[in-house]
Design a protein around this motif. Structure first.
Motif, PDB file in Angstrom:
ATOM      1  N   GLU A  40       0.879  -1.094   0.100  1.00 60.45           N
ATOM      2  CA  GLU A  40       0.105  -0.024  -0.014  1.00 60.45           C
ATOM      3  C   GLU A  40       1.049   1.256  -0.083  1.00 60.45           C
ATOM      4  N   VAL A  41       0.375   2.289  -0.220  1.00 60.83           N
ATOM      5  CA  VAL A  41       1.109   3.725  -0.401  1.00 60.83           C
ATOM      6  C   VAL A  41       0.598   4.415   0.786  1.00 60.83           C
ATOM      7  N   GLU A  42       1.649   4.791   1.673  1.00 61.63           N
ATOM      8  CA  GLU A  42       1.111   5.579   2.814  1.00 61.63           C
ATOM      9  C   GLU A  42       1.356   7.165   2.389  1.00 61.63           C
ATOM     10  N   GLY A  61     -13.098   5.615  -6.235  1.00 61.64           N
ATOM     11  CA  GLY A  61     -13.523   4.345  -5.912  1.00 61.64           C
ATOM     12  C   GLY A  61     -12.173   3.516  -4.981  1.00 61.64           C
ATOM     13  N   GLY A  62     -11.063   4.353  -4.815  1.00 69.04           N
ATOM     14  CA  GLY A  62      -9.977   3.993  -3.906  1.00 69.04           C
ATOM     15  C   GLY A  62     -10.195   3.800  -2.600  1.00 69.04           C
ATOM     16  N   VAL A  63      -9.694   2.854  -1.765  1.00 75.18           N
ATOM     17  CA  VAL A  63      -9.936   2.607  -0.332  1.00 75.18           C
ATOM     18  C   VAL A  63      -8.862   3.170   0.220  1.00 75.18           C
ATOM     19  N   LEU A  77      -3.195   4.107   1.145  1.00 78.43           N
ATOM     20  CA  LEU A  77      -3.787   3.972   0.047  1.00 78.43           C
ATOM     21  C   LEU A  77      -3.738   2.507  -0.501  1.00 78.43           C
ATOM     22  N   SER A  78      -5.015   1.721  -0.399  1.00 76.73           N
ATOM     23  CA  SER A  78      -4.740   0.181  -0.578  1.00 76.73           C
ATOM     24  C   SER A  78      -4.813   0.132  -2.247  1.00 76.73           C
ATOM     25  N   ASP A  79      -4.779   0.783  -3.203  1.00 79.18           N
ATOM     26  CA  ASP A  79      -4.937   0.533  -4.671  1.00 79.18           C
ATOM     27  C   ASP A  79      -3.793   1.449  -5.137  1.00 79.18           C
ATOM     28  N   LEU A  83      -4.079   4.642  -8.277  1.00 81.36           N
ATOM     29  CA  LEU A  83      -3.252   5.792  -7.926  1.00 81.36           C
ATOM     30  C   LEU A  83      -2.486   6.308  -8.941  1.00 81.36           C
ATOM     31  N   ASP A  84      -1.803   5.184  -9.381  1.00 76.14           N
ATOM     32  CA  ASP A  84      -0.857   5.558 -10.667  1.00 76.14           C
ATOM     33  C   ASP A  84      -1.791   5.920 -11.968  1.00 76.14           C
TER      34      ASP A  84
END
Length: 236
Positions: A40-42, A61-63, A77-79, A83-84
């Motif tokens: 995931e992305v902090e 729709g990102g979690v 960020l779980s996705d 994000l990219d």
């Protein structure tokens, strides 16, 4: 603190696996948090997240997982793929406006390192004079930078000082430096002929701002330019 770290997941099986699979010496809150957020992305410190924006990511729709027990309300960020994609789409939209300037090529890249830039040579340019508004802003930035320098000196001389206050000064100084750079970059000009053999990279700066690198010449274009110059000289 360990229990609070485990609450990053609301899946009991994941919580138990994270705890029991870890070595006794690797069960610090930070280590547990890393295991739970692998892949995931902090949000904190991520230029990509700042560029896209948490709100835009969630709207797509990102979690986002939040550490509710953390004073900083840490967000993960779980996705990363989403994000990219959002960042690429935003960069491509910005690149489309740059293409109207007449460059040979324009690329949108999520990141550009020094090694990648070695593939290009800078195209010669001239600097126009700042407009009245640009000069006024530069002067205001200079005045504010001088004020911040005095504030920083006062902190150094004080018997006690707040790290938060020092950080605020440092962050504002970084913002001033970034704005100065943007204005000076905008002063660079190239002729229409120069633009026909040079290009632009639109990317994300380390602070999450868009960065437009104009006047980059690829190796094959450098050779073509040199050949054209030699041919012109021979004819003359």
């Amino acid at each position: 603190d360990q229990l609070m770290a485990l609450t990053l997941s609301d899946d009991h099986a994941v919580q138990e696996r994270t705890w029991f699979d870890a070595q006794p010496w690797d069960k610090t809150p930070a280590a547990l948090r890393r295991r739970l957020t692998v892949g995931e992305v902090e949000a904190a410190g991520s230029a990509l997240v700042r560029f896209v924006g948490i709100e835009a990511y969630e709207a797509a729709g990102g979690v986002v997982r939040r550490d509710l027990f953390d004073d900083e309300q840490s967000r993960f960020l779980s996705d990363p793929a989403l994000l990219d994609r959002l960042a690429t789409e935003k960069l491509e939209a910005l690149a489309a406006t740059v293409r109207d300037e007449g460059w040979k090529w324009v690329e949108a890249r999520l990141s550009v390192d020094s090694m990648a830039l070695r593939q290009f040579a800078p195209c010669a340019h001239t600097n126009r004079k700042p407009t009245a508004a640009e000069q006024e802003e530069l002067d205001a930035l200079d005045r504010r930078a001088a004020e911040l320098e005095q504030q920083a000196q006062a902190l150094d001389d004080a018997p006690e000082w707040s790290p938060d206050e020092a950080e605020m000064i440092d962050l504002e100084e970084q913002d001033i430096a970034a704005r100065r750079k943007a204005i000076h970059e905008a002063l660079k000009t190239w002729t229409p002929e120069q633009r026909t053999h040079a290009g632009v990279i639109v990317t994300i700066g380390r602070d999450g701002d868009v960065e437009v690198m104009r006047g980059l010449v690829r190796d094959e274009d450098c050779k073509a330019i040199a050949a054209a110059v030699r041919s012109k000289g021979a004819k003359e």
